[in-house]
Design a protein around this motif. Structure first.
Motif, mmCIF file in Angstrom:
data_model
loop_
_atom_site.group_PDB
_atom_site.id
_atom_site.type_symbol
_atom_site.label_atom_id
_atom_site.label_comp_id
_atom_site.label_asym_id
_atom_site.label_seq_id
_atom_site.Cartn_x
_atom_site.Cartn_y
_atom_site.Cartn_z
ATOM 1 N N GLY A 159 0.823 -1.194 0.000
ATOM 2 C CA GLY A 159 0.000 0.000 0.000
ATOM 3 C C GLY A 159 0.859 1.246 0.000
ATOM 4 N N ARG A 160 0.448 2.255 -0.757
ATOM 5 C CA ARG A 160 1.196 3.516 -0.787
ATOM 6 C C ARG A 160 0.258 4.660 -1.123
ATOM 7 N NH1 ARG A 160 2.648 5.230 -5.927
ATOM 8 N NH2 ARG A 160 2.135 3.778 -7.627
ATOM 9 N N GLY A 161 0.663 5.863 -0.757
ATOM 10 C CA GLY A 161 -0.137 7.037 -1.013
ATOM 11 C C GLY A 161 0.175 7.650 -2.361
ATOM 12 N N ARG A 188 -2.714 -1.407 -3.373
ATOM 13 C CA ARG A 188 -3.624 -0.294 -3.596
ATOM 14 C C ARG A 188 -2.872 1.010 -3.429
ATOM 15 N NH1 ARG A 188 -9.215 0.847 -0.177
ATOM 16 N NH2 ARG A 188 -9.804 2.795 -1.224
ATOM 17 N N VAL A 189 -3.194 1.955 -4.303
ATOM 18 C CA VAL A 189 -2.679 3.320 -4.192
ATOM 19 C C VAL A 189 -3.825 4.189 -3.673
ATOM 20 C CG1 VAL A 189 -1.671 5.275 -5.408
ATOM 21 C CG2 VAL A 189 -1.082 2.935 -6.094
ATOM 22 N N TYR A 190 -3.568 4.928 -2.587
ATOM 23 C CA TYR A 190 -4.623 5.664 -1.902
ATOM 24 C C TYR A 190 -4.586 7.140 -2.299
ATOM 25 C CZ TYR A 190 -4.790 1.381 0.749
ATOM 26 O OH TYR A 190 -4.896 0.054 1.083
ATOM 27 N N LEU A 193 -3.217 10.394 -0.121
ATOM 28 C CA LEU A 193 -2.421 9.968 1.033
ATOM 29 C C LEU A 193 -0.958 10.322 0.816
ATOM 30 C CD1 LEU A 193 -2.410 8.441 3.768
ATOM 31 C CD2 LEU A 193 -1.940 6.344 2.464
ATOM 32 N N SER A 198 -3.502 5.453 6.282
ATOM 33 C CA SER A 198 -4.876 5.915 6.426
ATOM 34 C C SER A 198 -5.767 4.809 6.983
ATOM 35 C CB SER A 198 -5.426 6.371 5.072
ATOM 36 O OG SER A 198 -5.601 5.254 4.211
ATOM 37 N N GLN A 199 -6.985 5.198 7.382
ATOM 38 C CA GLN A 199 -7.942 4.205 7.866
ATOM 39 C C GLN A 199 -8.324 3.231 6.761
ATOM 40 O OE1 GLN A 199 -9.129 3.741 11.151
ATOM 41 N NE2 GLN A 199 -9.697 1.832 10.144
ATOM 42 N N ASP A 200 -8.487 3.725 5.537
ATOM 43 C CA ASP A 200 -8.799 2.823 4.422
ATOM 44 C C ASP A 200 -7.700 1.781 4.250
ATOM 45 O OD1 ASP A 200 -11.187 4.051 3.854
ATOM 46 O OD2 ASP A 200 -10.415 5.246 2.181
ATOM 47 N N GLU A 201 -6.463 2.210 4.391
ATOM 48 C CA GLU A 201 -5.344 1.282 4.256
ATOM 49 C C GLU A 201 -5.350 0.267 5.393
ATOM 50 O OE1 GLU A 201 -0.760 1.632 2.811
ATOM 51 O OE2 GLU A 201 -1.449 3.099 4.274
ATOM 52 N N ASP A 204 -7.811 -2.379 4.666
ATOM 53 C CA ASP A 204 -7.310 -3.329 3.667
ATOM 54 C C ASP A 204 -6.280 -4.274 4.277
ATOM 55 O OD1 ASP A 204 -8.923 -2.246 1.697
ATOM 56 O OD2 ASP A 204 -7.366 -0.911 0.923
#
Length: 222
Positions: A159-161, A188-190, A193, A198-201, A204
């Motif tokens: 995961g990364r922003g 996933r790329v947020y 971010l 993040s909370q979404d991350e 996941d």
């Protein structure tokens, strides 16, 4: 591995006492540059309770006035030596051998810790079952375990922003090529971010870890 780990066992933060660790999978938390074992430990309430969680402190001190600890030196944004990342991975592997033994191990690392998590998987694919890489990258070069990973494709979450400007673009691009060829990649790329979580991350990551527990339960039942 018989090499003594330079990681200090007295500063490791555990989610449960020793008498509650037997027979449970272990998730190691590897913090980022200039941080310590307390940082990622704040994620424990968001992670599955089935894991025994241990948060490690990196063995090096970054140059003054940077606080905390580091897994390997960073000489400017482009000065990330893959050999130094490998030495950090070897320290983690030695700690696993000394403190965990035969329990199943997964790694979750942020930034520098994410790079070390992947490098640890590459250095000894038999010692690590999966990796969660947050705002991290795959170090360059070749390691003996790369061919094994290409065959086994262990689960990796990356995961990364989208607004993360800390990890250089060439490293992100190289990781985007390397991971699909060496892992069962979930990523996933947020949007929006930066170099953070993040909370979404976290949601996941939780889903990814729940899948790993389900895989383990299926293996034990078969």
């Amino acid at each position: 591995m018989s090499v003594e780990s330079p990681l200090d066992p007295s500063v490791v933060r555990w989610s449960v006492p020793p008498e509650e660790r037997g027979g449970r999978p272990v998730l190691l938390l590897l913090h980022g540059y200039g941080s310590d074992e307390h940082d990622l430990f704040g994620l424990v309430p968001y992670l599955p309770e089935a894991f025994v969680i241990a948060s490690l402190r990196a063995p090096l001190s970054p140059p003054w006035p940077m606080p905390g600890a580091s897994w390997y030196p960073i000489e400017g944004l482009d000065g990330r030596d893959p050999d130094a990342v490998t030495r950090a991975a070897e320290a983690v592997l030695a700690w696993i051998h000394d403190a965990v033994g035969d329990a199943p191990v997964g790694l979750l690392g942020f930034s520098q810790g994410g790079a070390v998590a992947l490098q640890t998987l590459r250095a000894d694919p038999d010692a690590v079952q999966f990796a969660v890489v947050l705002a991290g990258y795959a170090a360059g070069g070749e390691l003996p375990g790369d061919a094994v990973l290409g065959e086994r494709r262990p689960p990796v979450f990356w995961g990364r922003g989208a607004a993360d400007d800390v990890i250089p673009t060439p490293l992100v691009d190289a990781t985007s090529q390397w991971l699909p060829a060496h892992s069962d990649l979930r990523g996933r790329v947020y949007p929006g971010l930066t170099h953070s979580i993040s909370q979404d991350e976290l949601d996941d990551v939780r889903a990814f870890l729940d899948e790993r527990l389900a895989d383990r339960a299926g293996t034990d039942a078969s």
